[in-house]
Design an enzyme around this catalytic site. Structure first.
Site, short mmCIF file in Angstrom:
data_model
loop_
_atom_site.label_atom_id
_atom_site.label_comp_id
_atom_site.label_asym_id
_atom_site.label_seq_id
_atom_site.Cartn_x
_atom_site.Cartn_y
_atom_site.Cartn_z
N LEU A 25 5.52 0.09 -10.83
CA LEU A 25 5.94 -0.94 -11.46
C LEU A 25 7.29 -0.49 -12.45
CD1 LEU A 25 2.79 -2.78 -12.69
CD2 LEU A 25 4.27 -3.33 -10.58
N GLU A 54 -4.14 7.32 -17.86
CA GLU A 54 -4.36 7.53 -16.19
C GLU A 54 -4.43 8.90 -15.77
OE1 GLU A 54 -2.09 4.43 -14.25
OE2 GLU A 54 -3.84 2.88 -15.18
N ARG A 86 -4.18 11.92 -7.70
CA ARG A 86 -4.75 11.18 -6.57
C ARG A 86 -5.07 11.69 -5.21
NH1 ARG A 86 -1.77 5.17 -7.62
NH2 ARG A 86 -3.20 4.82 -9.51
N HIS A 97 -4.84 5.60 -2.25
CA HIS A 97 -5.51 5.53 -3.48
C HIS A 97 -6.98 5.85 -3.07
CE1 HIS A 97 -7.51 3.93 -7.02
NE2 HIS A 97 -6.13 3.70 -7.48
N ARG A 140 3.12 9.89 -6.16
CA ARG A 140 3.75 8.93 -7.26
C ARG A 140 2.67 9.35 -8.57
NH1 ARG A 140 2.22 2.92 -8.50
NH2 ARG A 140 0.20 3.69 -7.68
N HIS A 174 -2.00 2.88 -0.35
CA HIS A 174 -1.76 2.18 -1.44
C HIS A 174 -0.38 2.13 -1.84
CE1 HIS A 174 -2.76 0.69 -5.60
NE2 HIS A 174 -2.25 1.76 -6.04
N ALA A 183 1.82 -8.51 -8.11
CA ALA A 183 0.85 -9.44 -8.81
C ALA A 183 -0.56 -8.89 -8.80
CB ALA A 183 0.91 -10.96 -8.14
N TRP A 184 -0.78 -7.78 -7.93
CA TRP A 184 -2.15 -7.06 -7.76
C TRP A 184 -2.20 -5.95 -8.59
CZ3 TRP A 184 -3.97 -7.37 -1.74
CH2 TRP A 184 -3.83 -8.72 -1.58
N ALA A 185 -1.17 -5.49 -9.20
CA ALA A 185 -1.21 -4.28 -10.01
C ALA A 185 -2.31 -4.59 -11.13
CB ALA A 185 0.11 -4.04 -10.43
N GLN A 186 -3.19 -3.30 -11.18
CA GLN A 186 -4.16 -3.63 -12.14
C GLN A 186 -3.83 -2.60 -13.40
OE1 GLN A 186 -8.01 -2.78 -10.34
NE2 GLN A 186 -7.87 -4.43 -9.04
N GLU A 206 9.38 -0.54 -4.49
CA GLU A 206 8.48 0.37 -3.31
C GLU A 206 9.26 0.44 -1.97
OE1 GLU A 206 4.37 -0.41 -3.47
OE2 GLU A 206 4.32 0.69 -1.54
N ALA A 250 10.35 -6.45 -8.38
CA ALA A 250 11.70 -6.02 -8.51
C ALA A 250 12.76 -7.15 -8.15
CB ALA A 250 11.78 -4.86 -7.44
C1 FAD Z 1 -3.81 -3.33 -5.74
C2 FAD Z 1 -2.75 -2.80 -6.25
C3 FAD Z 1 -2.64 -2.09 -7.64
C4 FAD Z 1 -1.30 -1.56 -7.96
N1 FAD Z 1 -1.61 -1.07 -9.37
C5 FAD Z 1 -0.54 -0.73 -9.98
C6 FAD Z 1 -0.28 -0.32 -11.30
O1 FAD Z 1 -1.21 -0.55 -12.11
N2 FAD Z 1 0.80 0.23 -11.91
C7 FAD Z 1 1.94 0.47 -11.02
O2 FAD Z 1 3.13 0.96 -11.64
N3 FAD Z 1 1.89 0.08 -9.73
C8 FAD Z 1 0.76 -0.30 -9.02
N4 FAD Z 1 0.62 -0.40 -7.73
C9 FAD Z 1 1.95 -0.48 -7.08
C10 FAD Z 1 3.02 -1.56 -7.53
O3 FAD Z 1 2.27 -2.67 -7.70
C11 FAD Z 1 4.06 -1.70 -6.37
O4 FAD Z 1 4.58 -0.41 -6.11
C12 FAD Z 1 5.12 -2.67 -6.84
O5 FAD Z 1 4.45 -3.83 -7.55
C13 FAD Z 1 6.10 -3.14 -5.93
O6 FAD Z 1 6.93 -3.92 -6.25
P1 FAD Z 1 8.03 -4.52 -5.40
O7 FAD Z 1 8.71 -5.65 -6.18
O8 FAD Z 1 8.78 -3.59 -4.73
O9 FAD Z 1 7.35 -5.21 -4.28
P2 FAD Z 1 6.21 -6.39 -4.10
O10 FAD Z 1 5.46 -6.85 -5.40
O11 FAD Z 1 5.19 -5.77 -3.22
O12 FAD Z 1 6.86 -7.51 -3.65
C14 FAD Z 1 7.74 -7.44 -2.31
C15 FAD Z 1 7.67 -8.92 -1.87
O13 FAD Z 1 8.60 -8.83 -0.80
C16 FAD Z 1 8.10 -9.95 0.15
N5 FAD Z 1 8.44 -9.64 1.56
C17 FAD Z 1 8.01 -8.59 2.47
N6 FAD Z 1 8.54 -8.59 3.41
C18 FAD Z 1 9.68 -9.55 3.67
C19 FAD Z 1 10.59 -10.17 4.51
N7 FAD Z 1 10.61 -9.68 5.59
N8 FAD Z 1 11.33 -10.89 3.92
C20 FAD Z 1 11.41 -11.61 2.84
N9 FAD Z 1 10.23 -11.23 1.78
C21 FAD Z 1 9.51 -10.23 2.29
C22 FAD Z 1 6.67 -9.76 -0.02
O14 FAD Z 1 5.95 -11.06 0.45
C23 FAD Z 1 6.65 -9.72 -1.61
O15 FAD Z 1 6.63 -10.83 -2.16
C24 FAD Z 1 -0.25 -1.36 -7.19
C25 FAD Z 1 -0.41 -1.83 -5.88
C26 FAD Z 1 -1.53 -2.45 -5.46
C27 FAD Z 1 -1.50 -2.89 -4.05
#
Ligand code: FAD
Length: 502
Positions: free
Chosen positions: A362, A100, A262, A216, A356, A321, A30-33, A345, A2
């Site tokens: 994503l 899915e 789920r 999950h 969800r 999850h 980066a871990w989303a599969q 998230e 995001a």
């Molecule tokens: C293993 C796994 C598999 C998944 N697979 C899927 C999928 O296939 N499809 C799907 O739609 N969703 C999937 N999800 C869910 C999805 O990945 C997340 O909901 C989504 O990536 C969230 O994106 P984001 O940008 O909000 O947060 P994130 O990608 O988690 O990024 C948050 C960032 O904020 C940083 N941060 C945290 N605290 C602070 C702070 N205090 N100050 C500054 N930075 C901070 C973190 O270090 C990180 O870099 C999966 C999640 C996991 C864990």
């Protein structure tokens, strides 16, 4: 995802990104599969996708938000493809899509089976680093929001070496992820532990749907922290769930068996686990040796732990999850604090309701990063915000390191008492324990204060929802109750009043 997507959308306007780790490390994205859900096929429609989203959310999805997000999905997948994301394709160039759980159509775009998150993040990180208007501060964590009269004035940052310092801007976007690592069993990276939720709540923001955590069903039970994920796409390809006697237990529980929603699969696996039946995911006949090439992350995690996924079932356990709840936003991604937008998230937009739909995480991160950044552009062009004066009410922050053992105690309490199957009595125990930790350690580390605030909100909202719906299951109230068919809204003050009353 995001944060990066928003920064790119804001270019050429000047943006500073704060990241505790090098960009792309320790982010759930980066871990989303699985991939990104989007109606790309000519026979699929955003309406059908919205309908599946509403059904999965179990009665409390905001249908307007579901329509808005699913209608924008295709545009953002095409945008990611345009900047170089190597999505899997069919021979004719069309997207290869996975089906899915709880989707009525195969609509999840993917990369090399289980590499979607890593590939999209690599693409976005490269773009961000090549964009001159974006400054990246790596190794820096946000500790506290500075808010005066409910308006953002600045953010207190720490880099672990120097004294905390303040950064100010015309607008602020918080995209610091979910809260999975507040729980002992989790698939989330260690930095994703409710810091955004806690920080915004401590600054007075309204929080929505905090009780709804998605567990999950198939994290790998390999004694690793975080627990590696056995992606749902494996079940989409026909992998089955069996117990130690080789019995396929989902067929008696739901008509969609392994592809049931789920929460239903998670509870079934949890019960098998509690009964000592060692639940496992058996990919052998459905996927066989192809698992090595089709699902490299899964195979690698198995092989590292001595499991050969071609010949052995993979032990599984439910793990925290995804947080459906978060900082409440309006349809434009704005929080209740003036000048603070939330995406990904960390937010609760109303898209997910009580549960969800797979691969909508994503998607929401992308759509709301674009929406929020468009809102920011408009607000700045209209001169709605200014950089606040220098007489800032800078909060006193604690930046001592908290012993990891104390954090583990909090995580265990959340998993044991606010986990897959909850009761009022257990949740009250959790709230009393969080209060004890707060009395003993509060104020020393603002990071830990943020975790305690987030845990308090999740537990308080779970205590108050005396019914079972979506990801929230109360053994003492096992049915849905129409009186609760609405989203929950709460602020930290109310949650603390409840905590103190128990
Ligand atoms: C293993 C796994 C598999 C998944 N697979 C899927 C999928 O296939 N499809 C799907 O739609 N969703 C999937 N999800 C869910 C999805 O990945 C997340 O909901 C989504 O990536 C969230 O994106 P984001 O940008 O909000 O947060 P994130 O990608 O988690 O990024 C948050 C960032 O904020 C940083 N941060 C945290 N605290 C602070 C702070 N205090 N100050 C500054 N930075 C901070 C973190 O270090 C990180 O870099 C999966 C999640 C996991 C864990």
């Amino acid at each position: 995802m995001a944060g990066l997507y928003a920064a790119l959308n804001l270019a050429p306007r000047s943006v500073t990104i704060i990241s505790p780790k090098p960009l792309g490390f320790d982010a759930s994205s980066a871990w989303a599969q699985g991939g990104v859900a989007a109606a790309m096929d000519e026979h699929d429609t955003p309406e059908a996708h919205a309908n599946d989203t509403v059904m999965a959310g179990d009665g409390i999805v905001d249908a307007d938000i579901a329509t808005f997000v699913t209608s924008a999905a295709k545009e953002h997948v095409l945008e990611l493809a345009d900047v170089g994301t190597p999505f899997d394709r069919l021979g004719n160039g069309d997207f290869l899509m996975s089906k899915e759980a709880a989707h009525s159509f195969a609509r999840v775009v993917r990369v090399k089976g289980d590499q979607a998150g890593a590939a999209i993040m690599r693409t976005l990180v490269k773009e961000v680093l090549n964009t001159p208007s974006i400054t990246v501060m790596q190794g820096v964590t946000a500790l506290d929001l500075i808010v005066k009269n409910n308006e953002m004035c600045g953010v207190v940052l720490a880099n672990g070496e120097n004294d905390p310092f303040v950064i100010q801007a015309k607008a602020y976007l918080m995209a610091a992820g979910g809260a999975g690592s507040l729980f002992m069993k989790t698939t989330n990276p260690p930095t994703v532990r409710g810091l955004a939720l806690g920080m915004a709540a401590r600054a007075g923001a309204e929080i929505a749907d905090a009780e709804f955590v998605q567990f999950h069903p198939t994290a790998m039970d390999l004694e690793l922290d975080p627990a590696p994920l056995a992606t749902e796409a494996l079940r989409g390809e026909g992998a089955i769930l069996i117990n130690k006697d080789g019995i396929q237990f989902m067929q008696n529980i739901h008509k969609d068996a392994e592809l049931a929603p789920r929460d239903i699969v998670a509870r079934a696996i949890f019960r098998e686990h509690q009964s000592g039946n060692k639940p496992a995911l058996d990919t052998r006949s459905a996927i066989g040796a192809n698992i090595i090439n089709q699902f490299p992350s899964v195979s690698e995690a198995c092989l590292k732990s001595g499991i050969d996924p071609v010949r052995q079932p993979i032990p599984v356990i439910p793990a925290a999850h995804y947080h459906m709840g978060g900082v409440a936003t309006d349809i434009k991604g704005k929080s209740s604090i003036k000048g603070l937008w939330i995406s990904g998230e960390a937010s609760s937009t109303g898209l997910h309701g009580a549960n969800r739909l797979a691969s909508n995480g994503l998607l929401e991160a992308l759509v709301y990063a674009a929406t929020a950044s468009n809102g920011i552009i408009q607000a700045i062009e209209n001169n709605e915000y200014k950089i606040f004066d220098k007489n800032l009410p800078v909060p006193k922050v604690g930046f001592n390191l908290i012993d990891e053992k104390v954090i583990l105690e909090l995580r265990k309490a959340m998993s044991n008492w606010v986990g897959v199957i909850r009761t009022g009595e257990d949740i009250a125990k959790a709230l009393r324990f969080i209060k004890k930790l707060d009395l003993e350690h509060g104020g020393k580390s603002t990071n830990f204060d943020n975790m305690l605030a987030a845990a308090t909100l999740i537990a308080a909202a779970a205590y108050l929802r005396k019914e079972s719906r979506g990801g929230h299951y109360r053994k003492d109230f096992p049915n849905k109750n129409d009186n609760f068919q609405k989203r929950s809204k709460m602020n930290l003050v109310d949650a603390l009043v409840l905590r103190n009353s128990l």
